[in-house]
Design an enzyme around this catalytic site. Structure first.
Site, short mmCIF file in Angstrom:
data_model
loop_
_atom_site.label_atom_id
_atom_site.label_comp_id
_atom_site.label_asym_id
_atom_site.label_seq_id
_atom_site.Cartn_x
_atom_site.Cartn_y
_atom_site.Cartn_z
N GLY A 1 -10.48 -30.89 28.44
CA GLY A 1 -9.99 -29.56 28.79
C GLY A 1 -11.11 -28.69 29.34
N ALA A 2 -12.33 -28.95 28.89
CA ALA A 2 -13.45 -28.13 29.33
C ALA A 2 -13.66 -28.26 30.84
CB ALA A 2 -14.72 -28.51 28.57
N GLY B 1 -19.13 4.88 11.66
CA GLY B 1 -17.74 5.33 11.79
C GLY B 1 -17.26 5.33 13.22
N GLY B 2 -16.69 6.46 13.64
CA GLY B 2 -16.14 6.56 14.99
C GLY B 2 -17.17 6.32 16.06
C1 HXC Z 1 -22.07 16.32 9.95
C2 HXC Z 1 -24.00 15.10 9.71
C3 HXC Z 1 -23.27 13.89 9.82
C4 HXC Z 1 -21.85 13.97 10.02
C5 HXC Z 1 -25.34 13.38 9.55
N1 HXC Z 1 -25.27 14.73 9.53
N2 HXC Z 1 -24.13 12.85 9.71
N3 HXC Z 1 -23.41 16.30 9.78
N4 HXC Z 1 -21.31 15.20 10.08
N5 HXC Z 1 -21.11 12.89 10.14
C6 HXC Z 1 -26.39 15.67 9.42
C7 HXC Z 1 -27.04 15.67 8.06
O1 HXC Z 1 -26.39 16.58 7.20
C8 HXC Z 1 -28.46 16.16 8.42
O2 HXC Z 1 -28.42 17.55 8.60
C9 HXC Z 1 -28.69 15.54 9.77
O3 HXC Z 1 -27.41 15.26 10.30
C10 HXC Z 1 -29.49 14.26 9.72
O4 HXC Z 1 -28.90 13.39 8.75
P1 HXC Z 1 -29.76 12.60 7.66
O5 HXC Z 1 -28.81 12.04 6.67
O6 HXC Z 1 -30.84 13.52 7.14
O7 HXC Z 1 -30.45 11.47 8.53
P2 HXC Z 1 -30.73 9.95 8.17
O8 HXC Z 1 -31.35 9.88 6.82
O9 HXC Z 1 -31.49 9.41 9.34
O10 HXC Z 1 -29.32 9.25 8.08
C11 HXC Z 1 -28.47 9.18 9.21
C12 HXC Z 1 -27.05 8.68 8.82
C13 HXC Z 1 -26.51 9.55 7.67
C14 HXC Z 1 -27.14 7.21 8.43
C15 HXC Z 1 -26.18 8.76 10.09
O11 HXC Z 1 -26.66 10.96 8.01
C16 HXC Z 1 -25.09 9.28 7.38
O12 HXC Z 1 -24.77 8.32 6.69
N6 HXC Z 1 -24.21 10.17 7.84
C17 HXC Z 1 -22.79 10.09 7.58
C18 HXC Z 1 -22.18 8.92 8.28
C19 HXC Z 1 -20.72 8.90 8.14
O13 HXC Z 1 -20.18 8.48 7.12
N7 HXC Z 1 -20.01 9.51 9.12
C20 HXC Z 1 -18.60 9.76 9.11
C21 HXC Z 1 -17.96 8.49 9.57
S1 HXC Z 1 -16.22 8.61 9.56
P3 HXC Z 1 -29.70 18.47 8.42
O14 HXC Z 1 -29.17 19.87 8.52
O15 HXC Z 1 -30.25 18.14 7.08
O16 HXC Z 1 -30.63 18.13 9.52
C22 HXC Z 1 -15.86 8.65 11.14
C23 HXC Z 1 -14.41 8.60 11.36
C24 HXC Z 1 -14.04 8.42 12.81
O17 HXC Z 1 -16.66 8.69 12.00
C25 HXC Z 1 -13.09 7.29 12.93
C26 HXC Z 1 -12.58 7.16 14.29
C27 HXC Z 1 -11.98 5.77 14.50
#
Ligand code: HXC
Length: 514
Positions: A404-405, A169-170
């Protein structure tokens, strides 16, 4: 006082624990360093000064009021690399997966604002699940605060991003605005949306690695510039990259004391071009024979290999090198390599790094894939980048410089300062065969043996135009040199151009063909 000191030390110890022992162990099991360990490797020993260690998020929803980690999910501060000041942030995956809260963003913004005030690079070690989901729109705004700073800092201070874990994401857009992205093999991923969302929306099944791993971004998309074997390798590579860069756009790049003599003649260069003009050779051999001690830090090594770009030193002064690569696709200019080289040229120009261009290019790649993909606008980016660059520009035409290159590759006409050519240079509108087929079309078709006639006309054209002397006659080439003289000639040219002043007309900004 004793009790107060103890309380402070306890808070500091708690902050250093991040998300706790268990999560730290998990990072280590995955072969990753923690956010703090990474900073220890990146920075000179003992130089790290942390700020905002005691910042906490202010969110109360979803039970977050009970999980308020000290420092939140990012470690921020300043330190030195080879004694030179840098500003750093390192996202802590052990705290909410390194996700970006408002507090996390404020810490990054504070260090970026400081970096702009003092003129120091920002190095970001990214390991983040993106926006803190529990904070909703606040975390989106928090990202935008960083994107704005990334953009305003672009071209003022170098910005380097290492992506060292899953970044979604961001978390990918801030690195994307910075100057260089490093990724770690098997450990880091960058994608706008992960494999699950991809499956739902496009019905494609794709692994994390194939979608956004280090190899994918280092070879297919070109999003990342450097691919590292592990965390330590990545951090050491960042230190090396820093050795070529000034701290800001008002500074000259750092000089080092060369072991190599500026006047070194390199006899091997006289034999490097094959007699047969269609035979390839590796332009990296030329680069390594010319630069100080053969040292060359290649950027984008795995992407668009038909052009080679990277940093070297000449007589101790950092230079950017751009070279067509005859060993890959005959060194032709296509969409990907135009983008790669344009971005590199603009970086060098922004940060006062002279550009040396080695030319051996048969032209732009023809075909529908290129035309429909927009080779016109993408090729124009490289042309634009060279045209607007005001740093010292030295060009050496090794062999082909067609069509051109020829113009694009830092020719005299677009403010090349010192343009040299080897006697093997072929500078013309097009290759002898294509040219003969067009201008002698009637003679060839009416000849008793069209094939022999074509070969004859091709030879005639080659003898007349496929050399550097017509260009030299017009002053488009300053000097035709023996290949072995290349290093001394470039070193002298760089010395000559040390005081160069050139400016573009005042404007808000140009409109590069994006
Ligand atoms: C809050 C989060 C989080 C998030 C992970 N965690 N991502 N908490 N916000 N975005 C937390 C989990 O709950 C977990 O907490 C810990 O971090 C580790 O995550 P895991 O899933 O256990 O780790 P892993 O299996 O290694 O997977 C990592 C990951 C996955 C691939 C990053 O966590 C994931 O897919 N996260 C969400 C990604 C996502 O969709 N983000 C939002 C994007 S939208 P605990 O307490 O269990 O340790 C965005 C918009 C911005 O960013 C746009 C701007 C242009």
């Amino acid at each position: 006082m004793k009790k107060k000191l103890e309380a402070l030390r306890e808070l500091q110890a708690e902050a250093r624990q991040g998300g706790g022992e268990k999560r730290i162990e998990k990072m280590h099991e995955q072969g990753k360093l923690t956010a703090r360990e990474r900073l220890e490797v990146l920075l000179d020993e003992g130089s790290f000064e942390e700020i905002d260690m005691l910042v906490r998020h202010q969110t109360r929803d979803f039970g977050l009021d009970k999980q308020r980690f000290l420092g939140d999910s990012v470690v921020v501060g300043t330190g030195t690399i080879e004694g030179r000041m840098v500003c750093v942030f390192s996202q802590d995956f052990t705290v909410f997966g390194g996700s970006l809260s408002a507090a996390h963003s404020q810490k990054i913004c504070k260090i970026m604002d400081l970096a702009m005030k003092i003129g120091a690079p920002v190095i970001g070690l990214n390991d983040s699940g993106g926006a803190r989901i529990q904070e909703g729109v606040v975390s989106l705004g928090a990202y935008a605060d960083i994107f704005l700073r990334n953009t305003l800092a672009s071209g003022v201070i170098p910005q380097i991003s290492a992506v060292m874990g899953p970044c979604a994401g961001g978390a990918v857009y801030s690195p994307a605005i910075t100057d260089f992205i490093f990724m770690v093999k098997e450990k880091s991923y960058m994608f706008v949306t992960g494999p699950n969302v991809v499956k739902t929306v496009t019905h494609e099944t794709v692994s994390f690695g194939d979608l956004g791993g280090a190899t994918t971004h280092g070879t297919k998309s070109g999003v990342s510039h450097f691919t590292s074997a592990n965390d330590v390798d990545c951090l050491m590579q960042i230190r090396k990259l820093m050795s070529y860069l000034p701290l800001n756009n008002a500074e000259e790049p750092p000089l080092s004391t060369p072991k190599d003599k500026p006047g070194r003649m390199e006899e091997a260069l006289n034999d490097i071009i094959p007699d047969n003009p269609s035979k390839p050779y590796d332009v990296k051999d030329v680069i390594k024979l010319v630069v100080d001690e053969g040292d060359f830090l290649e950027v984008h090594a795995g992407y668009a290999a038909n052009i080679v770009v990277g940093f070297s030193r000449m007589n101790g002064a950092p230079v950017g090198i751009v070279a067509n690569q005859p060993a890959v696709l005959a060194g032709v200019l296509d969409i990907d390599c135009s983008l790669k080289a344009a971005r590199f040229v603009r970086f060098c120009d922004a940060f006062n790094i002279p550009i040396i261009t080695f030319v051996d290019v048969p032209g732009f790649l023809p075909g529908t894939a290129q035309e429909w993909g927009g080779i016109i606008k993408h090729g124009a980016k490289l042309l634009y980048a060279y045209c607007e660059a005001t740093v010292p520009k030295i060009t050496v035409i090794l062999r082909k410089a067609y069509g051109g290159a020829y113009d694009v590759m830092s020719s005299k006409h677009i403010r090349g300062d010192v343009n040299l050519a080897w006697p093997s240079a072929e500078i013309a509108v097009m290759g002898p065969k294509g040219a003969a087929e067009i201008i002698f079309k009637r003679e060839i078709s009416e000849a008793d043996n069209p094939e022999t006639a074509l070969a004859e006309k091709e030879r005639e054209y080659r003898d007349k135009f496929a050399n550097p002397y017509l260009a030299a006659e017009h002053g488009y080439i300053d000097e035709v040199i023996e290949p072995r003289q290349t290093r001394p000639k470039i070193c002298r040219a760089l010395a000559l151009l040390r005081t160069k002043v050139d400016k573009n007309p005042p404007k808000k900004h140009g409109n590069i063909p994006l």
